[in-house]
Every structure is written in structure tokens, then in C-alpha cells.
Design a protein around this motif. Structure first.
Motif, mmCIF file in Angstrom:
data_model
loop_
_atom_site.group_PDB
_atom_site.id
_atom_site.type_symbol
_atom_site.label_atom_id
_atom_site.label_comp_id
_atom_site.label_asym_id
_atom_site.label_seq_id
_atom_site.Cartn_x
_atom_site.Cartn_y
_atom_site.Cartn_z
ATOM 1 N N ASP A 15 0.874 -1.120 -0.073
ATOM 2 C CA ASP A 15 0.059 -0.192 0.042
ATOM 3 C C ASP A 15 1.027 1.257 -0.098
ATOM 4 O O ASP A 15 0.594 2.032 -0.839
ATOM 5 N N LEU A 16 2.018 1.260 0.795
ATOM 6 C CA LEU A 16 2.807 2.346 0.832
ATOM 7 C C LEU A 16 3.424 2.560 -0.514
ATOM 8 O O LEU A 16 3.664 3.799 -0.987
ATOM 9 N N SER A 17 3.870 1.456 -1.213
ATOM 10 C CA SER A 17 4.666 1.704 -2.439
ATOM 11 C C SER A 17 3.626 2.144 -3.377
ATOM 12 O O SER A 17 3.958 3.176 -4.266
ATOM 13 N N LEU A 18 2.377 1.876 -3.369
ATOM 14 C CA LEU A 18 1.490 2.257 -4.376
ATOM 15 C C LEU A 18 1.177 3.785 -4.130
ATOM 16 O O LEU A 18 1.206 4.470 -5.303
ATOM 17 N N ALA A 19 1.024 4.156 -2.918
ATOM 18 C CA ALA A 19 0.853 5.727 -2.536
ATOM 19 C C ALA A 19 1.954 6.583 -2.901
ATOM 20 O O ALA A 19 1.871 7.461 -3.669
ATOM 21 N N VAL A 20 3.149 5.834 -2.649
ATOM 22 C CA VAL A 20 4.341 6.673 -3.241
ATOM 23 C C VAL A 20 4.572 6.744 -4.739
ATOM 24 O O VAL A 20 4.959 7.885 -5.429
#
Length: 241
Positions: free
Chosen positions: A2-7
Motif C-alpha cells: 500500500d505504501l509503495s502504491l501511494a508513493v
């Protein structure tokens, strides 16, 4: 994940907005991507995004390219890309973070210099060659050569349309040259390219916003906001190096 997608979405948003509006946000994108992809591998994630935006830019600016200016600038830029690839092949993660932080601060300083001082010496042949070389190195290592390209091109006294077209093609050609080096270094792979694809929605939205809302942005205030944010990102890199 989820963090990777947001970044990646945020990186795409900033990249698209920067390419089609006031520019200058390239210094901020790499530190953001490094939140999810620490180290030089972030470069490989970003390069496909830059090439996509380059293609969009050169499709928009197809005329009035000053090839004579590019002929003076690009040969040494290619050498700079080669030297930068050697650096990346022999640097560890901590050294990369330190160098990136120093580069961001240096590019902010260069931008300030351009605001307050004339740089007529840039029309000298030796300046074109040196700026080409350092632009290639910094583009390869940090994807942050925009201020150097601008320093050189602004002093060529090009018309606005010619400046924009020539700058767009300079970025496109240099990013294409970087491709085989990133692949050879293992920074660009099928996996990193798949990760890049997640940034495309943000890229499209950012490009649309940048293109249609450029006239509503105060470029001076925006430029200072980006400089402050980039400086904070650089100091954060120093803390983790």
C-alpha cells in the motif's frame, strides 16, 4: 505494498505536473520514491516515467528545435552518463544517499544563482561542453539535471518555443541513452518497470492538472515552495546516510 502504491502515485502526479507546468520538481521526486525503493534502484523505477513524459512533451513540442544547440551540448552529456554509470556501479547505499543530498542542495544553489545573476559565459563553447558533461553525470546519478540544462539553454537566447522544444528533446535523448546503462547495472528490470506502471494514473492526472492550471499557479511562490521541500528532503537523506 500500500505504501509503495501511494508513493508511486505521488511520484507520477508530481512528475506529470512538473513536466507540463512550472517544472523544477525533479529534485523532489527521487527522494519520495526512495521511501518505498531505498537506494539507486529508485532510479530504475523512475526512468520509464520520465521517458513517458518526455514522449508526451516532444509530441507537444515538435517544431523549432535548435539542433545546433543540442549538437554542442549532447556529446559531452553522453560521456557524463558513462561516468555516472561507473559511479553507480561502485557506490554503496550510504554513499549514494550522501551524494544525492549534496546534489539536491547544489542544484537548489544553482537555481538561486540563475535567479539573481546573469550567466552570459554559458554561450562560450567550453561552457557548453562542461555543462553537457555535468548534466549527463547528474542526470544519470540523480535524475536532477534540470537546472543545469536550463542554465545552458537560457543563455543561448532561444525563442520561447525553441527553448521549450530543444529542452524537451534534450531530456528525451539523454534518458534514452541512460536506458542500456540502467539495464546493465541491474537498476532497470521487468520488476522495476512493472512497479513504474503503478505511477501512470498519477502521471496522467498530474499532466492534466499541470497543463490546464498553469496560468493559475504563481510560479515564483511555487518555485520557492519546491526549493524548501527539496532542501528538507536533502537533509533527510543526510540523516539516513
Amino acid at each position: 505494498m500500500d505504501l509503495s502504491l501511494a508513493v508511486l502515485f505521488l511520484a507520477g502526479l508530481i512528475t506529470g505536473f512538473s513536466k507540463f507546468s512550472v517544472g523544477g520538481m525533479g529534485l523532489l521526486v527521487l527522494p519520495i520514491v526512495m521511501i518505498a525503493f531505498p537506494g539507486p534502484e529508485a532510479l530504475g523505477v523512475l526512468l520509464p516515467l520520465y521517458i513517458i513524459t518526455d514522449l508526451m512533451a516532444i509530441a507537444s513540442y515538435r517544431s523549432k528545435i535548435d539542433w545546433s544547440v543540442l549538437a554542442r551540448f549532447l556529446p559531452l552529456a553522453f560521456l557524463g552518463v558513462f561516468v555516472g554509470s561507473y559511479f553507480l556501479a561502485n557506490v554503496d547505499a550510504d554513499q549514494f544517499l550522501t551524494f544525492l543530498g549534496v546534489t539536491i542542495i547544489a542544484m537548489i544553489g544553482l537555481g538561486l544563482y540563475l535567479d539573481f545573476r546573469p550567466a552570459a559565459f554559458m554561450r562560450k563553447p567550453w561552457a557548453a561542453y562542461s555543462m553537457g558533461f555535468f548534466g549527463g553525470v547528474i542526470s544519470m546519478i540523480a535524475n536532477a539535471a534540470g537546472p543545469i540544462f536550463s542554465l545552458f539553454l537560457l543563455e543561448q537566447k532561444l525563442e520561447k518555443a525553441s527553448y521549450v522544444s530543444t529542452r524537451a528533446w534534450a531530456f528525451f535523448i539523454i534518458n534514452l541513452v541512460k536506458l542500456p546503462f540502467y539495464i546493465g547495472l541491474g537498476l532497470l528490470s521487468v520488476e522495476s518497470t512493472e512497479a513504474s506502471l503503478y505511477a501512470i494514473p498519477g502521471l496522467i492526472i498530474g499532466s492534466f492538472i499541470g497543463f490546464h492550471f498553469l496560468k493559475k499557479v504563481n510560479p515564483i511562490q511555487f518555485k520557492w515552495m519546491i526549493r524548501i521541500m527539496s532542501a528538507l528532503a536533502a537533509f533527510k537523506l543526510f540523516l539516513f546516510s
